[in-house]
Design a protein around this motif. Structure first.
Motif, PDB file in Angstrom:
ATOM      1  N   MET A  39      26.021  -3.750 -15.447  1.00 64.25           N
ATOM      2  CA  MET A  39      27.413  -3.955 -15.834  1.00 64.25           C
ATOM      3  C   MET A  39      27.791  -3.269 -17.148  1.00 64.25           C
ATOM      4  N   ARG A  40      26.897  -2.417 -17.652  1.00 69.83           N
ATOM      5  CA  ARG A  40      27.312  -1.537 -18.744  1.00 69.83           C
ATOM      6  C   ARG A  40      28.354  -0.538 -18.251  1.00 69.83           C
ATOM      7  N   VAL A 788      40.966 -12.815 -20.811  1.00 66.08           N
ATOM      8  CA  VAL A 788      41.519 -11.564 -21.353  1.00 66.08           C
ATOM      9  C   VAL A 788      41.508 -10.428 -20.338  1.00 66.08           C
ATOM     10  N   GLU A 789      41.177 -10.730 -19.077  1.00 65.75           N
ATOM     11  CA  GLU A 789      41.032  -9.662 -18.086  1.00 65.75           C
ATOM     12  C   GLU A 789      42.236  -9.545 -17.164  1.00 65.75           C
ATOM     13  N   ASP A 790      42.604  -8.276 -16.897  1.00 67.78           N
ATOM     14  CA  ASP A 790      43.642  -7.938 -15.924  1.00 67.78           C
ATOM     15  C   ASP A 790      42.963  -7.810 -14.554  1.00 67.78           C
ATOM     16  N   HIS A 791      43.612  -7.137 -13.614  1.00 61.33           N
ATOM     17  CA  HIS A 791      43.079  -7.027 -12.261  1.00 61.33           C
ATOM     18  C   HIS A 791      41.730  -6.300 -12.257  1.00 61.33           C
ATOM     19  N   GLY A 792      41.659  -5.182 -12.958  1.00 59.42           N
ATOM     20  CA  GLY A 792      40.392  -4.487 -13.125  1.00 59.42           C
ATOM     21  C   GLY A 792      39.788  -4.873 -14.460  1.00 59.42           C
ATOM     22  N   PHE A 793      38.610  -5.487 -14.440  1.00 57.18           N
ATOM     23  CA  PHE A 793      37.980  -5.940 -15.676  1.00 57.18           C
ATOM     24  C   PHE A 793      37.692  -4.751 -16.588  1.00 57.18           C
ATOM     25  N   GLU A 794      37.727  -4.994 -17.894  1.00 59.24           N
ATOM     26  CA  GLU A 794      37.449  -3.975 -18.889  1.00 59.24           C
ATOM     27  C   GLU A 794      36.172  -4.268 -19.678  1.00 59.24           C
ATOM     28  N   GLU A 797      31.089  -7.927 -20.901  1.00 56.26           N
ATOM     29  CA  GLU A 797      30.700  -9.333 -20.881  1.00 56.26           C
ATOM     30  C   GLU A 797      31.298 -10.059 -19.675  1.00 56.26           C
ATOM     31  N   SER A 798      32.549  -9.694 -19.330  1.00 50.53           N
ATOM     32  CA  SER A 798      33.200 -10.329 -18.183  1.00 50.53           C
ATOM     33  C   SER A 798      32.537  -9.899 -16.886  1.00 50.53           C
ATOM     34  N   TRP A 799      32.277  -8.591 -16.760  1.00 52.31           N
ATOM     35  CA  TRP A 799      31.583  -8.090 -15.562  1.00 52.31           C
ATOM     36  C   TRP A 799      30.250  -8.805 -15.377  1.00 52.31           C
ATOM     37  N   ALA A 800      29.478  -8.889 -16.465  1.00 45.22           N
ATOM     38  CA  ALA A 800      28.148  -9.493 -16.374  1.00 45.22           C
ATOM     39  C   ALA A 800      28.238 -10.970 -16.011  1.00 45.22           C
TER      40      ALA A 800
END
Length: 828
Positions: A39-40, A788-794, A797-800
């Motif tokens: 998820m990097r 703090v995330e929109d439709h596509g995560f940025e 930390e959120s992805w992981a």
């Protein structure tokens, strides 16, 4: 596509040439297959080259790129490389500012490009490699173009069109468009009766007042005599959003935007803010609500007289507005089928019809400046037309009709252009089931099909001499995209690109070279510079990329090229899928179905997936003992019109049963345990996951729905209204397509993940479903919100966090038998 300044050649600052990927594996740290490592994202796989364009002398290529170790929020830098692949380097900020522009309009003699930057107009001289600033104003100038004589430019400022001489710099305003429905207020507005009486008395009493008044009146008289052009008063709330000057300079075609009356926008609450207060993010409207509309208005540049463009499309009035007529009276005739049906109502009178809601766009003039064509689209998106416009009258003539009983779309749906004879135009249609290229004469007659076969054509452009087409095509198989050339009159096609996968090509101005951003299923996109010709197998094998985007660590792992499998769906259709199988797979183990999003998107192919995080996550699932299957279900791109429209009026119908049939295939052909099947996906994939968990609870034991649509009546108009019609007129389509109506069917373990500031699929979708699950007293579900995330995560930390939860869901509920060691790591 453009250009370079010769001044750049003497700059000594440079970066080392990028080392080809296979030479970077020797000293790299071995890749560790974990969720945190995967998820990097771009810090692992790198950033793909984008915005690729050539210098006008065809000697250099420019593109935007960023090194994997650069800060996430840092903008992409401008790079340049010679046509032979040497001299790759990043430009300094000052060099980038002086580089040729990536877009704008090229003059006919190809020596200059006019473009805008930060609201001002510039002209770039390709021979000198210099730019000249044309305007420097507080008000923004937009959409600059050269006039036919190439001695002037015209542009838009404050919703009006201006023309400027390139020699003397003289400026002339060609339109007088006034917003708000009114004109310029009088310098001496009329007062009340008492005030007017006082003014009259003052004028008769004092000579100084009388003389000033007479002087003012004389000036106003002369100003009105000079102002021969009639102003165009745009009604309040409407705006001129595009202005196009006819080649002869006589007419300005204005695109007027009309806001939807009574429309209501969604509001997305933002809880994590700099101010510490909850702030509102303005959102979109919902499907079925009044939408913004546009109309075209022709303005006489000399007199200011205006007329609306008449698209000429009429439709039957509502029953209350027309008299009773039977079929024999209306004379309705239908011919054709599905994607090419023609309906005429020969005997319906004007009183029994009304204007159809049609939007006009893509106005294009022939090279000789004598004719203009445009594309028209019905608001219900079931019809599109290629039309010829007469600017003198505002009347249009239909040259070609594209109809679909479901909805008109497909790759290349907006393609429109002129052929070199100035009497034929080209466009695309799915009338034979696949997106193909057609031409039609402006004098009438049936369109001629230029390409045909079970493949799709897109990204069409004419060669510089207009003798042949260049385009991207899936000819040869739906799992790759290659670049082709073909005579402008049709006929045999020549494949240019030889590298397997996906090829996004930009041709050099001299058409001897191509810049190809190419990727393969296990190789991220890189830039290649190749001759514009078909290559031999040896030449293909010797081709090396100009860029290498991933970090060296990425290449130490043996990322698989997933085999493409196929199976028969219950209706006999063939469904394709990417399959990931553990190396020591034994029958009786679990499986996970991944559902790609976007609905109309292809993810079964031989190029780098936009779901590359999921691609790497599937390797982790394999090492945990899972088979993973990722299919192009009904509604996906790449397989023609019938596949694209297979979800019409029922999302969660055939697209869901395709996934159930995929499970049956895994059980029968790969020995997967039918009691240990999981499913996950985001956006449309999250929607399908919910439909699967609610409607097929005995098939799927666990599911992760990410940023899911839960009720299509709450999504946007453009996408949903085409597929399901409107909720107020097709209630059944919305109810049978929305998961919230089937939530009572939940049996397995459900995880819902959603960004709270999602401006696409609003977090409200998840909130409403949560309330429904509570009311149904369901307990086997959980929600992970991401503030703090929109439709596509940025954020990594959120992805992981999200994918650790997905992994835990599948491990806990599907219980893989073994943990498979990392046997795919490369040793060299």
């Amino acid at each position: 596509m453009i250009r370079l300044t010769t001044a750049l050649c003497v700059i000594s600052i440079s970066l080392p040439l990028v080392v080809p990927a296979q030479k970077q594996t020797t000293s790299a740290t071995p890749f560790e297959l974990t969720v945190d490592s995967i998820m990097r994202g771009p810090r692992l796989v790198g950033y793909p080259p984008t915005n690729v364009y050539w210098s006008q002398d065809s000697q250099r290529v420019y593109f935007r790129w960023k090194q994997a170790d650069e800060p996430r929020l840092k903008e992409m830098s401008l790079y340049v490389v010679n046509r032979d692949g040497t001299g790759l380097r990043r430009l300094t900020d000052e060099e980038a500012k002086q580089a040729p522009p990536p877009n704008g309009e090229l003059s006919k003699d190809k020596t200059m490009t006019v473009f805008t930057e930060e609201g001002d107009i510039f002209i770039y001289d390709h021979a000198k490699g210099t730019r000249r600033q044309i305007t420097r104003t507080v008000d923004a100038e937009t959409s600059p173009h050269f006039t036919v004589d190439q001695k002037h430019i015209y542009f838009t400022r404050l919703n009006n069109l201006y023309v400027m001489s390139l020699d003397g710099g003289s400026l002339e305003q060609l339109t007088d468009i006034r917003a708000g429905g009114g004109g310029v207020p009088s310098a001496t507005p009329k007062g009340t009766d008492s005030q007017e009486a006082l003014k009259k008395e003052e004028r008769g009493l004092l000579d100084a007042v009388r003389e000033r008044a007479e002087q003012r009146e004389e000036q106003e008289k002369k100003r009105k005599e000079r102002e021969q052009r009639k102003p165009f008063n745009v009604p309040t709330g409407q705006n001129a959003i595009n202005l196009n000057l006819s080649p002869d300079g006589k007419f300005v075609i204005a695109t007027i935007s009309e806001p939807g009356t009574g429309a209501k926008n969604t509001i997305v609450p933002n809880f994590v803010t700099e101010s510490g207060y909850t702030e509102d993010i303005p959102g979109r409207t919902k499907v079925g609500d009044a939408q913004n509309r546009t109309r075209l208005v022709i303005i006489n540049a000399e007199t200011g007289e205006t007329k609306n463009v008449d698209h000429g499309q009429r439709m039957a009035a509502p029953p209350a507005q027309r008299t009773e007529m039977n079929a024999s009276q209306t004379g309705e005739v239908s011919t054709g089928s599905g994607s090419d049906r023609v309906t005429s109502q020969q005997k319906t009178t004007a009183a029994q019809t009304r204007d159809r809601d049609v939007q006009l766009a893509q106005l294009q003039w022939s090279e000789d400046g004598k004719n203009a064509v445009l594309m028209a689209r019905a608001a219900d998106n079931k019809d599109r037309w290629v039309m010829l416009l007469d600017p003198a009258t505002g009347k249009t003539k239909v040259l070609a009709t594209v109809h679909d009983d479901a909805w008109v779309d497909g790759p290349g749906a907006g393609t429109l252009g002129w052929l070199p004879d100035n009497t034929h135009v080209y466009f695309e249609s799915e009338r034979d089931g696949f997106a193909h290229l057609y031409s039609v004469s402006i004098t009438g007659g049936e369109p001629a099909q230029l390409t045909s076969g079970s493949f799709e054509v897109s990204d069409v452009r004419l060669s510089a001499d207009k003798t042949k087409f260049y385009f991207t095509s899936s000819e040869g198989g739906p799992f790759e995209r290659h670049y082709y050339s073909m005579s402008a009159s049709g006929g045999a096609r020549t494949r240019i690109t030889g590298l397997s996968g996906n090829n996004q090509v930009d041709i050099s101005p001299d058409e001897t070279m191509i810049a190809d951003v190419r990727s393969f299923s296990n190789k991220p996109p890189e830039l290649y510079l190749l001759p514009n010709k078909s290559l031999t197998p040896r030449e293909v094998s010797e081709t090396k990329p100009v860029t290498t985007s991933p970090v060296p660590e990425f290449f130490t792992y043996n990322w698989v090229d997933p085999p493409i499998a196929s199976f028969k769906a219950r209706d006999g259709a063939t469904v394709f899928g990417r399959i990931y199988t553990p190396q020591n797979w034994k029958a009786g183990g679990p499986a996970v179905i991944f559902v790609h999003g976007a609905g109309y998107l292809q993810n079964v192919h031989k190029w780098w997936s936009q779901y590359y995080r999921e691609y790497m996550f599937h390797h982790l699932l394999m090492e945990r003992g899972f088979v993973v299957f990722d299919i192009d279900y009904r509604g996906s791109a790449g397989y023609g019109r019938d596949w694209r429209t297979g979800i019409y009026r029922h999302m969660g119908g055939k697209d869901l049963t395709d996934h159930v049939d995929a499970v049956n295939y895994l059980v029968k052909e790969h020995g997967v345990d039918p009691k240990r099947i999981g499913i996950y996906g985001g956006s449309y994939g999250g929607f399908i996951t919910l439909m699967a968990m609610f409607n097929e609870p005995d098939v799927f034991a666990a599911g992760a729905a990410l940023r899911p649509v839960t009720d299509w009546a709450h999504y946007n108009n453009g996408y949903t209204g085409s597929i399901l019609n409107l909720p107020q007129s097709d209630t059944e389509a919305y109810k049978q397509s929305s998961p919230i109506y089937f939530a009572n069917g939940l049996k397995g373990a459900l995880l819902i993940c959603h960004g709270m500031v999602d401006t696409n699929v609003n977090f409200q979708d998840t909130v409403r479903l949560v309330e429904k699950l509570i009311e149904l007293r369901k307990t086997n579900w959980e929600v992970a919100p991401y503030p703090v995330e929109d439709h596509g995560f940025e954020r990594e930390e959120s992805w992981a966090d999200e994918y650790k939860r997905i992994l835990k869901l599948f491990v806990d509920n599907l219980k893989p038998d073994v943990r498979i060691s990392n046997t795919r790591r490369q040793t060299k």
